[in-house]
Design a protein around this motif. Structure first.
Motif, PDB file in Angstrom:
ATOM      1  N   SER A  28      -1.202   7.134   3.026  1.00 28.63           N
ATOM      2  CA  SER A  28      -0.006   6.809   3.803  1.00 28.63           C
ATOM      3  C   SER A  28       0.268   5.311   3.856  1.00 28.63           C
ATOM      4  O   SER A  28       1.201   4.880   4.519  1.00 28.63           O
ATOM      5  N   VAL A  29      -0.536   4.531   3.169  1.00 27.73           N
ATOM      6  CA  VAL A  29      -0.373   3.081   3.182  1.00 27.73           C
ATOM      7  C   VAL A  29       0.373   2.646   1.928  1.00 27.73           C
ATOM      8  O   VAL A  29       0.076   3.094   0.829  1.00 27.73           O
ATOM      9  N   SER A  30       1.364   1.780   2.091  1.00 24.15           N
ATOM     10  CA  SER A  30       2.108   1.279   0.934  1.00 24.15           C
ATOM     11  C   SER A  30       2.265  -0.231   1.056  1.00 24.15           C
ATOM     12  O   SER A  30       2.223  -0.789   2.148  1.00 24.15           O
ATOM     13  N   GLY A  31       2.461  -0.859  -0.074  1.00 24.01           N
ATOM     14  CA  GLY A  31       2.653  -2.302  -0.110  1.00 24.01           C
ATOM     15  C   GLY A  31       4.089  -2.681   0.200  1.00 24.01           C
ATOM     16  O   GLY A  31       4.975  -1.825   0.247  1.00 24.01           O
ATOM     17  N   PRO A  32       4.348  -3.972   0.407  1.00 22.15           N
ATOM     18  CA  PRO A  32       5.679  -4.422   0.795  1.00 22.15           C
ATOM     19  C   PRO A  32       6.764  -4.169  -0.250  1.00 22.15           C
ATOM     20  O   PRO A  32       7.935  -4.066   0.093  1.00 22.15           O
ATOM     21  N   ALA A  33       6.398  -4.033  -1.515  1.00 22.01           N
ATOM     22  CA  ALA A  33       7.399  -3.802  -2.557  1.00 22.01           C
ATOM     23  C   ALA A  33       7.292  -2.394  -3.155  1.00 22.01           C
ATOM     24  O   ALA A  33       7.978  -2.087  -4.126  1.00 22.01           O
ATOM     25  N   ASP A  34       6.417  -1.536  -2.581  1.00 26.06           N
ATOM     26  CA  ASP A  34       6.239  -0.175  -3.107  1.00 26.06           C
ATOM     27  C   ASP A  34       7.428   0.712  -2.751  1.00 26.06           C
ATOM     28  O   ASP A  34       8.080   0.528  -1.720  1.00 26.06           O
ATOM     29  N   ARG A  35       7.680   1.697  -3.603  1.00 27.63           N
ATOM     30  CA  ARG A  35       8.699   2.706  -3.320  1.00 27.63           C
ATOM     31  C   ARG A  35       8.180   3.624  -2.222  1.00 27.63           C
ATOM     32  O   ARG A  35       6.999   3.919  -2.141  1.00 27.63           O
ATOM     33  N   ILE A  36       9.080   4.083  -1.366  1.00 22.55           N
ATOM     34  CA  ILE A  36       8.731   5.051  -0.341  1.00 22.55           C
ATOM     35  C   ILE A  36       9.129   6.427  -0.857  1.00 22.55           C
ATOM     36  O   ILE A  36      10.286   6.657  -1.197  1.00 22.55           O
ATOM     37  N   VAL A  37       8.150   7.315  -0.944  1.00 18.11           N
ATOM     38  CA  VAL A  37       8.394   8.653  -1.467  1.00 18.11           C
ATOM     39  C   VAL A  37       8.401   9.623  -0.290  1.00 18.11           C
ATOM     40  O   VAL A  37       7.429   9.718   0.457  1.00 18.11           O
ATOM     41  N   ARG A  38       9.509  10.337  -0.098  1.00 24.63           N
ATOM     42  CA  ARG A  38       9.624  11.322   0.971  1.00 24.63           C
ATOM     43  C   ARG A  38       9.476  12.712   0.371  1.00 24.63           C
ATOM     44  O   ARG A  38      10.322  13.155  -0.400  1.00 24.63           O
ATOM     45  N   PRO A  39       8.383  13.416   0.717  1.00 28.99           N
ATOM     46  CA  PRO A  39       8.234  14.787   0.229  1.00 28.99           C
ATOM     47  C   PRO A  39       9.411  15.644   0.700  1.00 28.99           C
ATOM     48  O   PRO A  39       9.987  15.393   1.768  1.00 28.99           O
ATOM     49  N   ALA A  40       9.780  16.645  -0.062  1.00 27.22           N
ATOM     50  CA  ALA A  40      10.956  17.459   0.227  1.00 27.22           C
ATOM     51  C   ALA A  40      10.899  18.114   1.608  1.00 27.22           C
ATOM     52  O   ALA A  40      11.930  18.294   2.260  1.00 27.22           O
ATOM     53  N   HIS A  41       9.710  18.478   2.086  1.00 24.52           N
ATOM     54  CA  HIS A  41       9.605  19.164   3.379  1.00 24.52           C
ATOM     55  C   HIS A  41       9.694  18.219   4.574  1.00 24.52           C
ATOM     56  O   HIS A  41       9.843  18.659   5.709  1.00 24.52           O
ATOM     57  N   VAL A  42       9.656  16.918   4.340  1.00 24.84           N
ATOM     58  CA  VAL A  42       9.702  15.939   5.425  1.00 24.84           C
ATOM     59  C   VAL A  42      11.158  15.646   5.768  1.00 24.84           C
ATOM     60  O   VAL A  42      11.939  15.262   4.904  1.00 24.84           O
ATOM     61  N   LYS A  43      11.516  15.827   7.035  1.00 24.45           N
ATOM     62  CA  LYS A  43      12.900  15.609   7.469  1.00 24.45           C
ATOM     63  C   LYS A  43      13.124  14.208   8.034  1.00 24.45           C
ATOM     64  O   LYS A  43      14.217  13.683   7.996  1.00 24.45           O
ATOM     65  N   PHE A  44      12.086  13.607   8.619  1.00 21.44           N
ATOM     66  CA  PHE A  44      12.243  12.330   9.308  1.00 21.44           C
ATOM     67  C   PHE A  44      11.102  11.394   8.918  1.00 21.44           C
ATOM     68  O   PHE A  44       9.945  11.768   9.014  1.00 21.44           O
ATOM     69  N   LEU A  45      11.452  10.207   8.478  1.00 22.27           N
ATOM     70  CA  LEU A  45      10.445   9.183   8.178  1.00 22.27           C
ATOM     71  C   LEU A  45      10.369   8.215   9.348  1.00 22.27           C
ATOM     72  O   LEU A  45      11.378   7.817   9.908  1.00 22.27           O
ATOM     73  N   ASP A  46       9.169   7.859   9.712  1.00 21.48           N
ATOM     74  CA  ASP A  46       8.937   6.878  10.768  1.00 21.48           C
ATOM     75  C   ASP A  46       8.285   5.665  10.113  1.00 21.48           C
ATOM     76  O   ASP A  46       7.801   5.742   8.996  1.00 21.48           O
TER      77      ASP A  46
END
Length: 72
Positions: A28-46
């Motif tokens: 669940s950790v990403s770098g400052p320039a990494d792409r954010i990948v939202r799995p299809a079942h996830v409705k809300f990103l925090d």
């Protein structure tokens, strides 16, 4: 799951908050320039920001660090 009472209230949780063990999974950790990948079942990103502090001295469990201790 929430890790702070204020976060629970902000999220609309009204029940009693039990003691919890909170960990950050490496996936669940990403770098400052990494792409954010939202799995299809996830409705809300925090989002959350973590801050790390590296100390140059051993800090055994239970050590209390005060503002006056920081220079050493």
């Amino acid at each position: 799951m929430v890790n702070y009472r204020s976060h629970a209230r902000d999220s609309g949780f009204t029940g009693e908050i039990p003691p919890t063990f909170f960990r950050k999974a490496s996936g669940s950790v990403s770098g400052p320039a990494d792409r954010i990948v939202r799995p299809a079942h996830v409705k809300f990103l925090d989002y959350e920001v973590e801050l790390g502090l590296g100390m140059g001295a051993p800090l055994p469990v239970g050590t209390v660090v005060t503002e006056q201790d920081l220079p050493s």
